[in-house]
Structure formats: structure tokens, C-alpha cells
Write a protein that holds these residues in place. Structure first.
Motif, PDB file in Angstrom:
ATOM      1  N   PRO A  93      71.272   6.452  44.725  1.00  0.00           N
ATOM      2  CA  PRO A  93      72.741   6.145  43.916  1.00  0.00           C
ATOM      3  C   PRO A  93      72.944   6.663  42.807  1.00  0.00           C
ATOM      4  O   PRO A  93      72.276   5.822  42.060  1.00  0.00           O
ATOM      5  CB  PRO A  93      73.756   5.375  44.491  1.00  0.00           C
ATOM      6  CG  PRO A  93      72.505   4.053  44.668  1.00  0.00           C
ATOM      7  CD  PRO A  93      71.334   4.624  44.859  1.00  0.00           C
ATOM      8  N   ASP A  94      73.719   7.356  42.154  1.00  0.00           N
ATOM      9  CA  ASP A  94      74.314   7.397  40.540  1.00  0.00           C
ATOM     10  C   ASP A  94      74.514   6.137  40.161  1.00  0.00           C
ATOM     11  O   ASP A  94      75.415   5.110  40.801  1.00  0.00           O
ATOM     12  CB  ASP A  94      75.317   8.578  40.733  1.00  0.00           C
ATOM     13  CG  ASP A  94      74.874  10.238  41.192  1.00  0.00           C
ATOM     14  OD1 ASP A  94      73.538  10.060  41.182  1.00  0.00           O
ATOM     15  OD2 ASP A  94      75.837  11.568  41.131  1.00  0.00           O
ATOM     16  N   PHE A  95      74.584   6.109  38.889  1.00  0.00           N
ATOM     17  CA  PHE A  95      75.177   4.784  38.461  1.00  0.00           C
ATOM     18  C   PHE A  95      76.973   4.606  38.495  1.00  0.00           C
ATOM     19  O   PHE A  95      76.496   3.472  39.200  1.00  0.00           O
ATOM     20  CB  PHE A  95      75.041   5.258  37.052  1.00  0.00           C
ATOM     21  CG  PHE A  95      75.606   4.350  36.059  1.00  0.00           C
ATOM     22  CD1 PHE A  95      74.149   3.061  34.653  1.00  0.00           C
ATOM     23  CD2 PHE A  95      76.675   4.069  35.680  1.00  0.00           C
ATOM     24  CE1 PHE A  95      74.940   2.196  35.099  1.00  0.00           C
ATOM     25  CE2 PHE A  95      77.532   2.721  34.989  1.00  0.00           C
ATOM     26  CZ  PHE A  95      75.481   1.322  34.201  1.00  0.00           C
ATOM     27  N   GLN A  98      79.364  -1.437  37.397  1.00  0.00           N
ATOM     28  CA  GLN A  98      80.785  -1.591  36.801  1.00  0.00           C
ATOM     29  C   GLN A  98      80.128  -2.142  35.151  1.00  0.00           C
ATOM     30  O   GLN A  98      79.492  -2.205  34.695  1.00  0.00           O
ATOM     31  CB  GLN A  98      81.540  -2.944  36.837  1.00  0.00           C
ATOM     32  CG  GLN A  98      81.908  -2.981  38.009  1.00  0.00           C
ATOM     33  CD  GLN A  98      82.750  -3.574  38.315  1.00  0.00           C
ATOM     34  OE1 GLN A  98      84.070  -3.767  37.489  1.00  0.00           O
ATOM     35  NE2 GLN A  98      82.995  -4.303  39.736  1.00  0.00           N
ATOM     36  N   LEU A  99      80.870  -1.142  34.125  1.00  0.00           N
ATOM     37  CA  LEU A  99      80.180  -1.211  32.661  1.00  0.00           C
ATOM     38  C   LEU A  99      81.194  -1.142  32.076  1.00  0.00           C
ATOM     39  O   LEU A  99      82.186  -1.078  31.718  1.00  0.00           O
ATOM     40  CB  LEU A  99      80.124   0.254  32.259  1.00  0.00           C
ATOM     41  CG  LEU A  99      78.954   0.022  30.867  1.00  0.00           C
ATOM     42  CD1 LEU A  99      78.249  -0.996  30.464  1.00  0.00           C
ATOM     43  CD2 LEU A  99      78.526   1.700  30.513  1.00  0.00           C
TER      44      LEU A  99
END
Length: 197
Positions: free
Chosen positions: A188-190, A195-196
Motif C-alpha cells: 500500500p501507498d503511505f 496518518q501523519l
């Protein structure tokens, strides 16, 4: 000492590394096994607990014993690998804390707390198993981690003389046969699972 690993190093450990299903007929030596452990033990565990307990099945007899505890789909992965390691943990790891973590009385944190010890042993031994895989890959070897096996039967078979040890998962190690693996599954992509904030 360099600040970062090279791209080829990162490929070796992560980007091009795969979980192997089959193995080349090449030995993994006792010296290599010791070298893997000497690297893996340097990875951090909480309060240097070092709860991981490892059984390296290298002989034909030991791999046959282990394969009997595994699911049918994993038996050949064990039998044909140069070595298959049982990653386990010690429920009484705290008994070793006076010398492993001598800065304070860490043993007292866990006395009388069986469930707390189980949680810490499980988490930190899993970390140690991951370090072991990274160490093996760093040394040019391939890994085939597995969870399809009978943990209780494996614990009874290999840790009978250590009643406080438990088997958790397996990892075959050797020189992988890349014709036996599937196309890499999606990663998966980030933004998908992070969560950032």
C-alpha cells in the motif's frame, strides 16, 4: 561509517527481497548461523529483555521432526531448506534481567505478572525474529517465514526441557529458488494505512 545504506543494500534487505517457497541445494554453515545471531541480538528490545529463544533445525532429523508439526503446504519449505529456525520466547525472561539490564531492578517490574510477561515476551521476541530475518538478508541469505504450524506440538517437541518457553513462528533460511515464488503482492501507498498528524 556511512550515514545511509546504499541503494543496492536496501534492495538486498527490502525492495528485492522475497519470502521464499523453495531452496537451492546450498549449505548454510554453522558459522553463518552464528553470524546471523550476532547481528540480530544487537536489535533493541524493551529493557534489553532478549526474550527470544531460537532452535536452528539444520540436521535432516530435526527438520523432519519440525515438518511433522507443520501444515502440509509448509512441510517441503522446511525439509528442503538448509536450515529452519523456530522463533520462540521465554515467559520467564525477567529472571535474566539482573545481568541483561543491570541499571535498575527491572526484574521486579515483572515478578507476579504472568500476563504482562507474556505480552512483553511475545512482542519483543517477534522483534527479534524480524531482526534475525534482516540479519540473514544482510548476509546474502533468503528467508521464508511461516506461521502455518502447530505451535503447541512444536513447543512440546522442541522445548520439552524448557517448560516456560513457547514456539511462535518459523523461518527457513538459505539460498532461495526464485522460480518458486509468486509475483510480489501489492504494497500500500503511505496514505492508505498511515496518518501523519
Amino acid at each position: 561509517m556511512t550515514d545511509t545504506l546504499s541503494d543496492s543494500d536496501l534492495d538486498l534487505i527490502f525492495r528485492e527481497a522475497r519470502s521464499m517457497n523453495g531452496w537451492q541445494d546450498r549449505e548454510v554453515t554453522e558459522e553463518q548461523i552464528h553470524a546471523i545471531y550476532e547481528l540480530a541480538k544487537m536489535g533493541p528490545t524493551s529493557a534489553n529483555q532478549q526474550p527470544g529463544r531460537f532452535v536452528w533445525c539444520k540436521s535432516k532429523q530435526s527438520k523432519e521432526r519440525l515438518a511433522k508439526c507443520a501444515s502440509e503446504g509448509n512441510q517441503d519449505k522446511i525439509l528442503t531448506a538448509p536450515v529452519c529456525v523456530i522463533i520462540g520466547y521465554d515467559l520467564d525472561f525477567h529472571e535474566h534481567l539482573p545481568w541483561l539490564f543491570p541499571h535498575t531492578d527491572a526484574k521486579s517490574w515483572f515478578e507476579g505478572d504472568e500476563e504482562g510477561r507474556r505480552e512483553h515476551a511475545f512482542r519483543n521476541s517477534a522483534l527479534q525474529g524480524a531482526y534475525l530475518m534482516l540479519a540473514a538478508r544482510s548476509l546474502g541469505l533468503d528467508c521464508g517465514p511461516m506461521s502455518g504450524f502447530d505451535q503447541d506440538a512444536t513447543t512440546k517437541e522442541f522445548f520439552a526441557d524448557q517448560p516456560r518457553y513457547r514456539a511462535d513462528w518459523l523461518c527457513s533460511i538459505g539460498y532461495g529458488d526464485r522460480t518458486t515464488i509468486f509475483e510480489r503482492s501489492p504494497r500500500p501507498d503511505f496514505d492508505r494505512f498511515n496518518q501523519l498528524i
